[in-house]
Write a protein that holds these residues in place. Structure first.
Motif, PDB file in Angstrom:
ATOM      1  N   LEU A 248       0.830  -1.212   0.000  1.00  0.00           N
ATOM      2  CA  LEU A 248       0.000   0.000   0.000  1.00  0.00           C
ATOM      3  C   LEU A 248       0.862   1.258   0.000  1.00  0.00           C
ATOM      4  O   LEU A 248       0.615   2.208  -0.751  1.00  0.00           O
ATOM      5  CB  LEU A 248      -0.920  -0.018   1.223  1.00  0.00           C
ATOM      6  N   SER A 253      -1.252   0.173  -3.781  1.00  0.00           N
ATOM      7  CA  SER A 253      -2.239  -0.860  -4.100  1.00  0.00           C
ATOM      8  C   SER A 253      -2.156  -1.968  -3.064  1.00  0.00           C
ATOM      9  O   SER A 253      -1.197  -2.044  -2.288  1.00  0.00           O
ATOM     10  CB  SER A 253      -1.978  -1.428  -5.493  1.00  0.00           C
ATOM     11  N   TRP A 257      -4.721  -4.418  -6.501  1.00  0.00           N
ATOM     12  CA  TRP A 257      -5.843  -3.489  -6.641  1.00  0.00           C
ATOM     13  C   TRP A 257      -5.380  -2.093  -6.253  1.00  0.00           C
ATOM     14  O   TRP A 257      -4.914  -1.882  -5.147  1.00  0.00           O
ATOM     15  CB  TRP A 257      -7.013  -3.899  -5.754  1.00  0.00           C
ATOM     16  N   THR A 258      -5.548  -1.156  -7.152  1.00  0.00           N
ATOM     17  CA  THR A 258      -5.111   0.204  -6.872  1.00  0.00           C
ATOM     18  C   THR A 258      -6.040   0.844  -5.838  1.00  0.00           C
ATOM     19  O   THR A 258      -7.245   0.928  -6.043  1.00  0.00           O
ATOM     20  CB  THR A 258      -5.112   1.041  -8.164  1.00  0.00           C
ATOM     21  N   VAL A 259      -5.435   1.273  -4.750  1.00  0.00           N
ATOM     22  CA  VAL A 259      -6.201   1.896  -3.670  1.00  0.00           C
ATOM     23  C   VAL A 259      -5.936   3.391  -3.623  1.00  0.00           C
ATOM     24  O   VAL A 259      -6.842   4.191  -3.417  1.00  0.00           O
ATOM     25  CB  VAL A 259      -5.834   1.245  -2.314  1.00  0.00           C
TER      26      VAL A 259
END
Lengths: 309, 341
Positions: A248, A253, A257-259
């Motif tokens: 992160l 990510s 999954w791109t956060v």
């Protein structure tokens, strides 16, 4: 009497009449909680201070009379030990409760006694190799396959050798088991294993796996299985937490999954950042864990404060 | 009339307050060259330092101390070592890293490494292409918008590392009209700040002088100039060596580091002999980093490397002093025994 005995004759041999000695000690009356409660109730009923004091004095006099009568009744007879109230089944003493609490803390490898975050074992893969969730998962699978089996095999061999040569047995057990484990990992992850570099084979000498050899106590194989599984779970939780946070911070990510739109701290993806991130996680982890342990200790203390045993 | 409660200042309060005062003229210079953006960067850094100190300091016990300015001073130094075009969040990350590293070791008075150096190094390793690229002086930067469109170039150390000599004039070097960190360019102002700190007793000659001597001697004896032979005698090519020394001492963060970073009262050793060795080691590490990396802020990296030895130097000095004292005592007792015999 004491005062008379302490009177020393003066040099002339005459005992002059002296003023009675007064003790310098101030006696502070010890108010029991019952008396305080009684006074509080009386005040709530609207009684005056004189009435409350009179009632308290009467109650104290009644209690003193009862004590005197009881002492006179038992005089001349053999003093009997007051009967110990039978402890109800299932009710523990404070020492037992504290011992149980400490044992549960010791056995909680997931949180309160985590091998990585609390005991500082297995830091090398967490810092250097667990840069993202993918790598952390590979390390977790390796640990699942290696940690418990090594412990069980080593304990079984130690039973045969009389618990001697523990260091050699543990490291050899880990090294031997690493070969089939590597084959399984290669089947599962293929060439992705190469990204872990030297840190995958280094699991063989990882303290999280072979630290047990330092203990003189020889556990049973079943116990080794139970503790091995506990340690594995704690190890995996720590690795996944570190991997997720580093991904992160370092890439923005989690598990691909791109956060976040951009990486807030790209250094977290490097080994140098791994030290910082693991240190911070361990600090927070231990702070929360210690606060919980403190709370539980205080709970036991308060619970058993009223009981004498 | 109600009396205000007396508050205890920290032991190094005056040092950090003077550092903050010294940042004012440097910020004015940077405002002149880059517009108001550096001022806002400074405000963001100071605010972050204050908030972070309030939040993190209570975690290790004593709580936030309002009369302890070290965090704000470190934040100001971090801003002065960054390019004017740096995004705000990078400054915030650098300051947070500095304050967390400071509080991790026990807060003010306990940290072994300079927190400002840590903050800058963390930011530099995270975003090297942003932190070590600088806008040209005279470019008024946008206050809020992105600075991605602003042309950035590497500092003068990149030229020096490749064996060349920059082309900046001496006057530009003195007034700070050169490409570099926003507060580390104006040599005259930094020198004036150094004199002020010296007069206030914050600049330790025992540390600073060996540092500058080494920073002067190594490039003189082993110049990194492609036009000079590697092992030329020190009295050959004097003109080129002087030019090189000018850029070594007046560019980068050599002067800034010597004045603002080297004499940090917590990090530097306490004994004079230890300070001399510390200054020498810091100078060697600074020049080593300048010779081997194109980063402009080599002093910060050197501070972290050399920050490992001050405590050891003090301990060795203390033991040596104890050994000397014991030896003298033994000699004195032996003489007295002989006299009595």
């Amino acid at each position: 009497m004491q005062n008379e005995r302490n009177v020393k004759p003066d040099k002339t041999g005459k005992n002059k009449k002296q003023a009675p000695e007064r003790s310098q000690t101030v006696i502070i009356p010890q108010l029991s909680p019952e008396v305080l409660e009684q006074a509080r109730r009386a005040a709530a009923e609207g009684k005056s201070q004189e009435q409350i004091e009179k009632e308290a004095v009467d109650a104290a006099a009644r209690r003193a009379e009862e004590n005197r009568r009881r002492a006179a009744g038992t005089a001349g007879t053999r003093p009997q030990q007051p009967e110990q109230p039978a402890r109800p089944a299932g009710r523990k003493t404070r020492a037992e409760a504290e011992a149980e609490l400490y044992q549960s803390i010791h056995d909680d490898h997931l949180w309160l006694n985590n091998p990585v975050m609390v005991r500082g074992l297995g830091l090398a893969p967490a810092v250097a190799a667990a840069t993202d969730v993918d790598h952390a998962i590979i390390l977790c699978v390796a640990a699942i396959l290696l940690l418990t089996t090594t412990r069980m095999l080593a304990v079984a061999v130690c039973h045969l050798t009389g618990n001697r040569f523990r260091g050699v047995i543990y490291t050899y057990a880990a090294a031997i088991l690493y070969i089939p484990v590597y084959v399984i990992l290669y089947q599962l992850f293929g060439a992705d294993l190469t990204v872990l570099g030297i840190y995958l084979p280094l699991l063989v000498v990882e303290p999280a796996i072979i630290k047990r050899m330092e203990s003189d106590e020889l556990e049973s194989v079943g116990e080794a299985f139970r503790r091995g599984v506990n340690n594995t779970l704690g190890f995996c939780v720590a690795l996944l937490a570190v991997g997720a946070l580093r991904e992160l911070l370092g890439m923005g990510s989690i598990y691909g999954w791109t956060v976040l739109p951009s990486a807030p701290l790209p250094l977290a993806g490097e080994t140098a950042g791994g030290f910082i991130v693991v240190g911070l996680i361990a600090a927070v982890w231990c702070a929360v864990g210690n606060a919980y342990v403190h709370y539980k200790r205080e709970e036991v203390r308060h619970l058993y404060a009223e009981r004498k045993r | 009339m109600a009396k205000f409660p007396k508050t205890e200042k920290s032991r190094n309060y005056d040092y950090y307050a003077d550092i903050l005062w010294c940042c004012v003229p440097l910020m004015v210079i940077s405002w002149f060259y880059y517009g108001p953006r550096p001022l806002l960067l400074m405000v963001a850094a100071l605010g972050t330092a204050y908030l972070c100190d309030c939040l993190v300091a209570p975690l290790h016990g004593p709580g936030y101390r309002p009369h302890e300015l070290s965090s704000e001073a470190f934040a100001a130094l971090i801003v002065l070592l960054m390019p004017a075009s740096v995004p705000y969040y990078m400054v915030v990350v650098a300051v947070v890293a500095a304050i967390v590293s400071k509080e991790t070791f026990g807060g003010e008075g306990h940290y072994p490494f300079h927190p400002a150096a840590i903050g800058l190094v963390v930011a530099g390793l995270c975003w090297p292409e942003v932190i070590f690229s600088y806008p040209t002086p005279g470019t008024v930067l946008p206050l809020w918008g992105s600075t991605a469109s602003v042309p950035l170039t590497a500092g003068m150390n990149a030229t020096l590392v490749s064996g060349g000599l920059p082309t900046a004039s001496t006057m530009n070097l003195l007034v700070g009209n050169v490409i570099g960190p926003l507060g580390a360019g104006a040599t005259l102002v930094i020198a004036a700040c150094g004199l002020y700190l010296l007069s206030r007793g914050h600049l330790q000659i025992a540390t600073v002088l060996p540092f500058f001597i080494v920073c002067f001697l190594i490039p003189w004896l082993f110049p990194q100039l492609s036009e000079l032979s590697e092992f030329g005698l020190p009295w050959e090519y004097v003109r080129q060596r002087i030019y090189l020394e000018k850029y070594i001492l007046l560019s980068g963060t050599t002067l800034f580091g010597g004045v603002f970073l080297a004499c940090e009262p917590v990090v530097q050793p306490n004994r004079t002999a230890s300070r001399i060795i510390y200054g020498l080691a810091l100078g060697v590490a600074t020049i080593a980093f300048r010779y081997n990396s194109s980063y402009e802020t080599s002093t910060c990296f050197a501070m972290l490397i050399v920050g490992a030895i001050p405590e050891w130097l003090d301990r060795v000095g203390r033991r040596a002093e104890q050994a000397r004292f014991l030896r003298k005592e033994e000699e004195r007792i032996a003489k007295r025994t002989q006299r009595e015999a």
